[in-house]
Design a protein around this motif. Sequence first.
Motif, PDB file in Angstrom:
ATOM      1  N   SER A 186       5.130  57.152 -36.331  1.00  0.00           N
ATOM      2  CA  SER A 186       5.494  55.876 -37.403  1.00  0.00           C
ATOM      3  C   SER A 186       6.872  55.350 -36.852  1.00  0.00           C
ATOM      4  O   SER A 186       7.578  55.844 -35.864  1.00  0.00           O
ATOM      5  CB  SER A 186       5.484  56.160 -38.664  1.00  0.00           C
ATOM      6  OG  SER A 186       6.643  56.996 -39.120  1.00  0.00           O
ATOM      7  N   GLY A 187       7.070  54.051 -37.033  1.00  0.00           N
ATOM      8  CA  GLY A 187       8.341  53.567 -36.583  1.00  0.00           C
ATOM      9  C   GLY A 187       8.034  52.621 -35.445  1.00  0.00           C
ATOM     10  O   GLY A 187       7.264  51.927 -35.207  1.00  0.00           O
ATOM     11  N   ALA A 188       8.991  52.718 -34.229  1.00  0.00           N
ATOM     12  CA  ALA A 188       8.883  52.038 -32.919  1.00  0.00           C
ATOM     13  C   ALA A 188       7.798  52.705 -32.031  1.00  0.00           C
ATOM     14  O   ALA A 188       8.234  53.394 -31.238  1.00  0.00           O
ATOM     15  CB  ALA A 188      10.344  51.691 -32.239  1.00  0.00           C
ATOM     16  N   THR A 189       6.510  52.388 -32.534  1.00  0.00           N
ATOM     17  CA  THR A 189       5.565  53.388 -31.728  1.00  0.00           C
ATOM     18  C   THR A 189       5.157  52.562 -30.387  1.00  0.00           C
ATOM     19  O   THR A 189       4.189  52.933 -29.708  1.00  0.00           O
ATOM     20  CB  THR A 189       4.339  53.814 -32.614  1.00  0.00           C
ATOM     21  OG1 THR A 189       3.815  52.464 -33.151  1.00  0.00           O
ATOM     22  CG2 THR A 189       4.868  54.627 -33.593  1.00  0.00           C
ATOM     23  N   ASP A 190       5.411  51.238 -30.456  1.00  0.00           N
ATOM     24  CA  ASP A 190       4.880  50.510 -29.244  1.00  0.00           C
ATOM     25  C   ASP A 190       5.232  51.197 -27.905  1.00  0.00           C
ATOM     26  O   ASP A 190       4.347  50.811 -26.839  1.00  0.00           O
ATOM     27  CB  ASP A 190       5.276  49.106 -29.303  1.00  0.00           C
ATOM     28  CG  ASP A 190       4.918  48.412 -30.361  1.00  0.00           C
ATOM     29  OD1 ASP A 190       5.242  47.205 -30.813  1.00  0.00           O
ATOM     30  OD2 ASP A 190       3.710  48.675 -31.121  1.00  0.00           O
ATOM     31  N   ASN A 191       6.147  51.635 -27.724  1.00  0.00           N
ATOM     32  CA  ASN A 191       6.557  52.360 -26.502  1.00  0.00           C
ATOM     33  C   ASN A 191       6.390  53.819 -26.256  1.00  0.00           C
ATOM     34  O   ASN A 191       6.660  54.417 -25.303  1.00  0.00           O
ATOM     35  CB  ASN A 191       8.223  52.107 -26.105  1.00  0.00           C
ATOM     36  CG  ASN A 191       8.444  50.703 -26.112  1.00  0.00           C
ATOM     37  OD1 ASN A 191       7.796  49.954 -25.457  1.00  0.00           O
ATOM     38  ND2 ASN A 191       9.676  50.108 -26.564  1.00  0.00           N
ATOM     39  N   VAL A 192       5.369  54.332 -27.237  1.00  0.00           N
ATOM     40  CA  VAL A 192       5.129  55.645 -26.961  1.00  0.00           C
ATOM     41  C   VAL A 192       4.066  56.089 -25.724  1.00  0.00           C
ATOM     42  O   VAL A 192       3.268  55.160 -25.838  1.00  0.00           O
ATOM     43  CB  VAL A 192       4.366  56.220 -28.221  1.00  0.00           C
ATOM     44  CG1 VAL A 192       3.796  57.600 -27.935  1.00  0.00           C
ATOM     45  CG2 VAL A 192       5.323  56.382 -29.486  1.00  0.00           C
TER      46      VAL A 192
END
Length: 122
Positions: free
Chosen positions: A25-31
Motif C-alpha cells: 500500500s502507499g506509493a505502489t505505482d513504482n513497484v
Amino acid sequence: QVQVVESGGGLVQAGGSLRLSCAASGATDNVNAMGWFRQAPGKEREFVAGISWRGSPTSYTDSVKGRFTASRDDRKKTMYLQMDSLKPEDTAVYYCNIGRYLFGRYRSGDFWGQGTQVTVSS
C-alpha cells in the motif's frame, strides 16, 4: 513510501501447505518487483522467491523450487507464496520485500514487512 504487510503464517506438519500473502500500500505505482525472504534462528536472512510486477521473471532459491509458487494480483497489489510439501527446514520468519530485478536477478529494496512465522513440525 510503500508499506507491506504479510499474513498467512502458522504451524503445519511436514508435507503440509501454507499460503503467505503480502499486501502493498502507499506509493505502489513504482513497484517493480516483490520478493520473499526468510530468516531461521541463528541464520542469515535468505532470498526465497521473487516476482516481477511487469511480467517475467519469477525466481526461486534452489531449495524451494518445485515446492513453492509465487504469484501476484495486480489489482490488489498483493503477492502470494504458495508453499507445498513443507519441510522442517522451511521453518523461519518470512519477510516480504519491495525490490527490483536487475540483469535477471532479484535485488532487495528498503521496504520490508514485519514478518510472519512459519513453523513446520516433523
